[in-house]
Write an enzyme that holds these catalytic residues in place. Structure first.
Site, PDB file in Angstrom:
ATOM      1  N   ALA A  29     -10.816   2.404  -2.731  1.00 59.22           N
ATOM      2  CA  ALA A  29     -11.005   1.216  -1.963  1.00 59.22           C
ATOM      3  C   ALA A  29     -11.455   1.130  -0.553  1.00 59.22           C
ATOM      4  CB  ALA A  29      -9.504   0.403  -2.136  1.00 59.22           C
ATOM      5  N   ASN A  30     -11.496   0.000   0.224  1.00 66.75           N
ATOM      6  CA  ASN A  30     -11.926   0.330   1.516  1.00 66.75           C
ATOM      7  C   ASN A  30     -11.074  -0.637   2.431  1.00 66.75           C
ATOM      8  OD1 ASN A  30     -12.977  -2.473   1.853  1.00 66.75           O
ATOM      9  ND2 ASN A  30     -14.415  -1.636   0.117  1.00 66.75           N
ATOM     10  N   ARG A  31     -11.127  -0.969   3.852  1.00 61.84           N
ATOM     11  CA  ARG A  31     -10.171  -1.454   4.867  1.00 61.84           C
ATOM     12  C   ARG A  31     -10.426  -3.125   4.675  1.00 61.84           C
ATOM     13  NH1 ARG A  31      -7.214   2.192   7.330  1.00 61.84           N
ATOM     14  NH2 ARG A  31      -8.269   4.417   7.508  1.00 61.84           N
TER      15      ARG A  31
END
Ligand code: C5P
Length: 225
Positions: A29-31
């Site tokens: 995933a990412n932020r």
């Protein structure tokens, strides 16, 4: 009401990260928080648009008046976007994972003190923005992408506009020290076919209202002002 400037306009917004499974319990995933995309969806609905928000996993409540479709992966996001066509305006604010795991485990990958860590083979995800920008009868009249960059923000974003085939790019600087990714504020440059405008740092809600004002000017010029 029928007097709102985007009454009768269909809008599609993507927002949030995507989660790409490694196995049933782990993912890449990412932020991204989804805040900018949710703010845009809410601002479009407030101007009378009929809004479909296709969102990856976030903690955010759906903005009032918006139809929300929650998805996890990029492939699900693309399918949900296709199901939302035709539309007049598409805004891709999602931070779609560039890659997914080629063959996610159907069972939890076991760690073993003797075996080396597992290798992950990644494959590219579909580019939803490029897909929606493709010329054809189903192409929205206005397709807007985001460019989250850490270096040479404007040059990279202008090149991205051409490469993706979208009409406008909203460029932002996501270097960690800006606190923009995952935060409540944004500082953007809007890049169109005819020029660029820098907007000073402000709330993501204010960026959303500014962008929606531009959209009104572009597609419902009689309501401009
Ligand atoms: O290529 P890059 O990820 O920098 O492009 C960012 C823009 O493209 C954003 O508007 C993002 O929502 C969109 N995008 C997409 N699908 C992808 C990758 C990016 O819609 N797989």
């Amino acid at each position: 009401a029928t007097s709102l400037p985007l009454h009768g306009v269909r809008a599609l917004v993507t927002a949030g990260p995507t989660h790409e499974p490694i196995d049933p319990v782990r993912y890449l995933a990412n932020r991204s928080s989804g805040r900018q995309g949710y703010a845009i969806a809410g601002a479009l609905a407030a101007m009378g648009a009929q809004v479909t928000l296709v969102s990856g996993p976030t903690d955010l409540p759906p903005p009032p008046g918006v139809t929300l479709h929650r998805v996890e992966t990029a492939e699900e996001m693309l399918a949900a976007c296709e199901a939302a066509l035709p539309c007049d305006v598409a805004i891709c604010a999602a931070a779609v994972a560039d890659w997914r795991v080629a063959r996610p485990g159907t069972r939890k990958i076991k760690k073993s003190p003797d075996a080396p860590p597992p290798g992950l083979t990644l494959v590219p995800n579909p580019d939803i923005l490029a897909h929606l920008s493709r010329p054809g009868p189903a192409r929205p009249r206005l397709v807007i992408g985001f460019a989250a960059e850490t270096d040479d923000v404007r040059d990279n974003a202008a090149a991205k506009r051409l490469r993706k085939g979208c009409d406008w790019i909203v460029a932002n600087d996501v270097r960690a020290e800006t606190g923009i990714m995952g935060g409540h504020e944004n500082e953007v440059t809007l890049i169109t076919a005819t020029g660029m405008e820098h907007w000073p740092r402000t709330s993501k809600d204010a960026v959303a209202r500014g962008l929606v004002h531009k959209i009104v000017t572009e597609i419902a010029p009689s309501h401009h002002g």
